[in-house]
Write a protein that holds these residues in place. Structure first.
Motif, PDB file in Angstrom:
ATOM      1  N   GLN A  26       0.842  -1.187   0.000  1.00  0.00           N
ATOM      2  CA  GLN A  26       0.000   0.000   0.000  1.00  0.00           C
ATOM      3  C   GLN A  26       0.878   1.237   0.000  1.00  0.00           C
ATOM      4  OE1 GLN A  26      -3.097   0.230   2.863  1.00  0.00           O
ATOM      5  NE2 GLN A  26      -3.794  -1.856   2.586  1.00  0.00           N
ATOM      6  N   ASP A  27       0.399   2.265  -0.692  1.00  0.00           N
ATOM      7  CA  ASP A  27       1.128   3.532  -0.712  1.00  0.00           C
ATOM      8  C   ASP A  27       0.817   4.361   0.517  1.00  0.00           C
ATOM      9  OD1 ASP A  27       2.618   3.476  -3.146  1.00  0.00           O
ATOM     10  OD2 ASP A  27       0.727   3.603  -4.218  1.00  0.00           O
ATOM     11  N   ASN A  28      -0.363   4.171   1.122  1.00  0.00           N
ATOM     12  CA  ASN A  28      -0.794   5.001   2.242  1.00  0.00           C
ATOM     13  C   ASN A  28      -0.306   4.381   3.543  1.00  0.00           C
ATOM     14  OD1 ASN A  28      -2.750   5.132  -0.061  1.00  0.00           O
ATOM     15  ND2 ASN A  28      -3.323   6.960   1.067  1.00  0.00           N
ATOM     16  N   GLU A  70      -6.165   5.365  -1.653  1.00  0.00           N
ATOM     17  CA  GLU A  70      -6.058   4.141  -0.862  1.00  0.00           C
ATOM     18  C   GLU A  70      -7.170   3.157  -1.231  1.00  0.00           C
ATOM     19  OE1 GLU A  70      -6.298   1.191   1.938  1.00  0.00           O
ATOM     20  OE2 GLU A  70      -7.795   2.767   2.093  1.00  0.00           O
ATOM     21  N   LYS A  71      -6.808   1.893  -1.391  1.00  0.00           N
ATOM     22  CA  LYS A  71      -7.666   0.864  -1.970  1.00  0.00           C
ATOM     23  C   LYS A  71      -9.044   0.792  -1.334  1.00  0.00           C
ATOM     24  CE  LYS A  71      -7.961  -4.179  -2.456  1.00  0.00           C
ATOM     25  NZ  LYS A  71      -8.522  -4.194  -3.789  1.00  0.00           N
ATOM     26  N   GLN A  99      -5.295   8.146  11.566  1.00  0.00           N
ATOM     27  CA  GLN A  99      -5.135   8.881  10.312  1.00  0.00           C
ATOM     28  C   GLN A  99      -4.186  10.062  10.520  1.00  0.00           C
ATOM     29  OE1 GLN A  99      -6.338   8.102   7.266  1.00  0.00           O
ATOM     30  NE2 GLN A  99      -6.967   6.195   8.250  1.00  0.00           N
TER      31      GLN A  99
END
Length: 513
Positions: free
Chosen positions: A3-5, A164-165, A15
């Motif tokens: 994941q990039d996030n 994000e997915k 968050q």
């Protein structure tokens, strides 16, 4: 899963703050650009790739081999290409999800099968990259139809991380502005536009089957006509003349009927310099249809049959739901405007004797008075106030006052009204049709009054009478039925879309700056 996030550990694993998110995003972009630079320096520039021998697609492959058993191999080798939507690296073997134009398919990638160097390159690929994959179709132990890869190559580098997915692109305004990202991360969005294309195809098929000829008429027109819609203005440099983008296709199409083309239609882009809301965009698509030797009753029959045919072909049923409201397209009610106003307001305009009486009724029922409070104009205001929001099921409203129908033929024996109808579904007007006015003397007088009224209301208005159209009528327009309807609203209805922006790939948006 890659994941990039990444959640910020300093923020309790929750968050990140906007500042932290922006910093993390910029770092991810920098990493991707660094990977690109490494590839280019190594002589493997992904942007230099020109093609890939794609021979198979996800959905057909999964359909073809839907009956194979877990761990069964097919012996069928495919070359597939698309965007990598996820990646799960597990030592010497990894999984990835490839999305092509038909759907998703899983890739199974092992170092021993594609080679150590290629596997190391695969591990450096990012979610969003465009890749090609070659291998045998099989079903995994867990039951997923997959490609047992012997080759995975990078075809184009994604330099920006996808949303994000599990949250996707949720900001509605951003979805409209960046439809390309919306289509990537929200696959259901594509279904709406596939259905839009199907709807237009079926409309064309229906009209072609009835003997209508599709034509094209000018988008740039020489002057502003007297209609109420405001146009966009432009200038032709070579001719040194101001021009406008068309607000309708009607007058050119009726010229063709004069010329002997008895059944014509146009799928036309229209431009109106007006307000924007969930049902209006400055540029939109209409279909206008003209048929010689019929009238507005013939157009009603055409609309009803066309709508039923298209809905059945596209939706598979005439019973649909729009925003939670059941709509029955198999039954269409027909009422005159006077009948509809009487039904929903209790006021019978058939018994109203004068303009003064109509104005008094408007005041009594708190209905706005039009600028010129004639009986017909007041009737139209009553319709807006009491009727339109009640027309949920498909309904034709016909016999409109002449004051609001400058292009429609007067009713024989009742010249205060015209042979015009509009049809409504879910309290929304979907189309407008007439028995076309073919009396050039009457048409000229109406145009001149219309232009005078526009100029009186707006002294800067440059509206003109289209005298060439009057000339065409003087050569003789046969009795003709005409229809115009908005394609975008029909697509909204048949795709259950709440806003016109949901059915336009690139709706008009106010610049962010």
């Amino acid at each position: 899963m890659q994941q990039d996030n990444v959640k910020d550990p300093k923020n309790g694993g929750g968050q990140p703050t906007p500042e932290q998110a922006e910093k993390a995003y910029n770092e991810l972009v920098a990493i991707r650009r660094g990977k690109l630079k490494e590839l280019q320096q190594a002589g493997s520039d992904p942007f230099a790739v020109t093609s890939y021998p794609q021979d198979s697609f996800a959905a057909p492959v999964k359909q073809q081999y839907s009956a194979i058993q877990p761990e069964e191999k097919t012996g069928h080798t495919v070359c597939m290409a698309g965007r990598m939507m996820s990646k799960r690296v597990m030592g010497k073997a990894s999984f990835a999800d490839l999305r092509d134009t038909t759907g998703d398919i899983q890739l199974y990638v092992r170092r021993d099968d594609i080679g150590a160097e290629a596997y190391a390159a695969f591990k450096k690929m990012d979610i969003g990259d465009i890749v090609g994959a070659k291998g045998e179709i099989f079903r995994t132990k867990m039951g997923e139809i997959s490609v047992f890869c012997t080759e995975v190559v990078l075809l184009s580098k994604s330099l920006l991380p996808l949303p994000e997915k599990f949250h996707g692109l949720k900001d509605q305004d951003l979805r409209y502005r960046q439809r390309y990202v919306d289509l990537i991360v929200n696959p259901g969005v594509k279904d709406t536009f596939v259905r839009r294309s199907q709807i237009i195809t079926e409309l064309r098929r229906y009209l072609d089957g009835k003997g209508f000829l599709e034509v094209d008429t000018p988008i740039l027109t020489p002057f502003e006509i007297g209609a109420a819609a405001r146009p966009f203005l432009t200038h032709h440099n070579t001719l040194d003349m101001d021009m406008v983008l068309r607000i309708e296709t009607e007058l050119y199409l009726k010229r063709l009927v004069v010329g002997g083309m008895d059944r014509v239609y146009e799928v036309g882009r229209i431009f109106r310099n007006e307000g924007m809301d969930t049902k209006h965009n400055p540029e939109f698509t209409t279909i206008e249809v003209y048929q010689a030797f019929t009238d507005y009753h013939g157009m009603m029959d055409l609309v009803e049959e066309m709508m039923k045919t298209v809905a059945q072909k596209v939706c598979g049923s005439l019973q649909i739901t729009y925003q939670g409201q059941p709509i029955d397209l198999s039954h269409w009610e027909r009422m005159t405007m006077i009948e509809a106003v009487k039904k929903y307001s209790g006021v019978d305009f058939a018994a109203v004797a004068s303009d003064e009486e109509a104005a008094a009724l408007a005041k009594q029922h708190h209905v706005p008075l039009p600028g010129q409070p004639s009986k017909g104009a007041v009737l139209a205001e009553f319709f807006d106030a009491f009727v339109e929001d009640k027309l949920i099921q498909p309904t034709f409203i016909y016999d409109y006052p002449v004051e609001i129908s400058p292009l429609a033929k007067r009713k024989p024996g009742d010249p205060a009204f015209t042979e015009r109808f509009e049809y409504f579904i879910n309290a929304t007007e979907f189309g407008n049709a007439f028995s076309e006015l073919n009396d050039p003397i009457d048409q000229k007088a109406r145009f001149e009054r219309q232009v005078a009224a526009r100029r009186a209301a707006d002294p800067g208005c440059r509206a003109q009478v289209d005298y060439d159209y009057i000339t065409a009528l003087e050569y003789g327009l046969p009795p003709t039925g005409g229809l115009g309807f908005g394609v975008d609203r029909l697509v909204m209805l048949l795709t259950d879309s709440a806003s016109i922006r949901d059915v336009l790939l690139f709706p008009t948006m106010k610049p962010l700056d």
